[in-house]
Design a protein around this motif. Sequence first.
Motif, PDB file in Angstrom:
ATOM      1  N   ARG A  83      27.724  43.296  86.985  1.00  0.00           N
ATOM      2  CA  ARG A  83      28.236  43.359  85.618  1.00  0.00           C
ATOM      3  C   ARG A  83      28.233  41.979  84.957  1.00  0.00           C
ATOM      4  N   LEU A  84      28.626  40.955  85.721  1.00  0.00           N
ATOM      5  CA  LEU A  84      28.668  39.603  85.163  1.00  0.00           C
ATOM      6  C   LEU A  84      27.270  39.068  84.860  1.00  0.00           C
TER       7      LEU A  84
ATOM      8  N   LEU B  60      36.533  33.918  89.060  1.00  0.00           N
ATOM      9  CA  LEU B  60      35.833  32.937  89.882  1.00  0.00           C
ATOM     10  C   LEU B  60      34.340  32.943  89.594  1.00  0.00           C
ATOM     11  N   ALA B  61      33.721  34.118  89.735  1.00  0.00           N
ATOM     12  CA  ALA B  61      32.281  34.210  89.524  1.00  0.00           C
ATOM     13  C   ALA B  61      31.925  33.974  88.063  1.00  0.00           C
ATOM     14  N   GLY B  62      32.764  34.472  87.145  1.00  0.00           N
ATOM     15  CA  GLY B  62      32.481  34.297  85.718  1.00  0.00           C
ATOM     16  C   GLY B  62      32.468  32.846  85.308  1.00  0.00           C
TER      17      GLY B  62
ATOM     18  N   ASN C  68      29.418  28.357  83.505  1.00  0.00           N
ATOM     19  CA  ASN C  68      29.128  26.924  83.584  1.00  0.00           C
ATOM     20  C   ASN C  68      27.642  26.685  83.833  1.00  0.00           C
ATOM     21  N   ALA C  69      27.044  27.513  84.737  1.00  0.00           N
ATOM     22  CA  ALA C  69      25.620  27.344  85.040  1.00  0.00           C
ATOM     23  C   ALA C  69      24.755  27.684  83.834  1.00  0.00           C
ATOM     24  N   CYS C  70      25.117  28.751  83.108  1.00  0.00           N
ATOM     25  CA  CYS C  70      24.326  29.147  81.939  1.00  0.00           C
ATOM     26  C   CYS C  70      24.414  28.099  80.824  1.00  0.00           C
ATOM     27  N   LYS C  71      25.570  27.459  80.696  1.00  0.00           N
ATOM     28  CA  LYS C  71      25.718  26.425  79.662  1.00  0.00           C
ATOM     29  C   LYS C  71      24.786  25.250  79.909  1.00  0.00           C
ATOM     30  N   TRP C  72      24.614  24.890  81.192  1.00  0.00           N
ATOM     31  CA  TRP C  72      23.868  23.675  81.517  1.00  0.00           C
ATOM     32  C   TRP C  72      22.431  23.936  81.946  1.00  0.00           C
ATOM     33  N   ALA C  73      22.076  25.177  82.221  1.00  0.00           N
ATOM     34  CA  ALA C  73      20.725  25.470  82.712  1.00  0.00           C
ATOM     35  C   ALA C  73      19.695  25.264  81.609  1.00  0.00           C
TER      36      ALA C  73
ATOM     37  N   ILE D  97      39.898  25.572  87.819  1.00  0.00           N
ATOM     38  CA  ILE D  97      40.524  26.872  88.094  1.00  0.00           C
ATOM     39  C   ILE D  97      39.847  27.543  89.278  1.00  0.00           C
ATOM     40  N   VAL D  98      38.514  27.457  89.332  1.00  0.00           N
ATOM     41  CA  VAL D  98      37.777  28.034  90.464  1.00  0.00           C
ATOM     42  C   VAL D  98      38.202  27.376  91.766  1.00  0.00           C
ATOM     43  N   ALA D  99      38.289  26.057  91.783  1.00  0.00           N
ATOM     44  CA  ALA D  99      38.676  25.336  93.000  1.00  0.00           C
ATOM     45  C   ALA D  99      40.101  25.687  93.416  1.00  0.00           C
TER      46      ALA D  99
END
Length: 431
Positions: free
Chosen positions: A292-293, A328-330, A335-340, A400-402
């Motif tokens: 879903r994510l 967590l996954a979101g 973050n990855a999509c912002k910087w990819a 928050i993830v950490a």
Amino acid sequence: MAGFILVELYQSASERAFDAQLDVYVKSILAEMVPDPAAGEDAPVREPKGVGEPRFSLPLSGWYWTVAEAVNGEKVQFASLSLVGDPLDVAPLGSAENRSSFGTGPGNEEVRVRQQRIGLGSAEYIITVAAETAGFRADVRDFANQVILTLVVFGAGLVGAVFLQVRVGLRPLVRLRASLGEVRRGEADEIDENLPVELAPLAVELNALIHSNREIVERSRTHVGNLAHGLKTPLSVISNEARTASGPFADKVAEQATIMSTQIQHHLERARMAAQRRVIGVSCEVEPVLSRLTRAMSKIYRERDVELADAMPDGLRFRGEQQDLEELAGNLLDNACKWASSKVVVHVRQLQQGEATRELFELIVEDDGPGLSQEERREAVKRGRRLDETVPGTGLGLSIVADLAGLYGGRLELDRAEIGGLRARLILPSV
């Protein structure tokens, strides 16, 4: 050990019975030797004739007797016909009154020997009776075989009975363990209390503990929500008032209100996560959440190619709430999509038993963006730390993830990705 003792006891009893039988023949020979009373006191002893056992007359039959003078080197005076002139190989009696032992017969067969010292008139004689032990040994061997067979059957039966008793007797414990496992995996709300009277109180107490834990968590969530509502409203009023005014004082108030809002959001989030972490028996499937994510991120960031690289392990479940896994996954995906630059790859793998002391799985999110240096990776997990102000966000995502991963007993690791950007490896407990 029990079989050895039984065989030894049987052999000792058989030897005593054998000696008792030989004593009978010793007495028979003695009765035959007694001189005729009518012949006077100096009458010589008589040679035994009828001992009562025909085998004493058969050559080398295995049954023998001798009468020897005790004071003349135990010289044989009389002997059974079965010896046919051959000696009977037995140790001298010496000064003993009687003795039982094993010896060797004329045919090199083993014999049981019974010797008795007697006095007739002024002379002493040693009566020796010997009988072959083949039948005696065969009886002992047969008894030993029967004992071994009996003990083997008894042992197998005992092992089977213990096995059945353990399987049947411990079945309620197996049911209790299975029921507790269902609660731990989130498949049941409470433990089955339909157990024997010895275990039913334990199930009742465990259920009470589970219900109490859930009540505490619900109260904590309620308090966290009330606190959030009570603090956010005044801060919003302060921020709005500061923005309507102008001047250095208003700017400073707006700046500090923003910092306070960020701090409150962070600590309230940690309090909410800590309350959720203590819920017993909560779990969720990983595959639906990640699917879903990834679909959502593909729509939000249309220019990015977001893919779930590996096939999801069957039945993989996260030991925690679905809302936390989504967060967590979101955060990692966002973050990855912002910087990819163009591509984000997601890997999920169950860790093997040798890689962890408990059940864990890893979620890896990689992008082909600029990545971070080692120092920047350390700074990125600090709360509110934004490495690039041009990208929108609060800077709380990775922190928050950490924090949330740590509350679940997991961890977040940042490294260089194989496709060029940042590699975020999240380790979480599984069921």
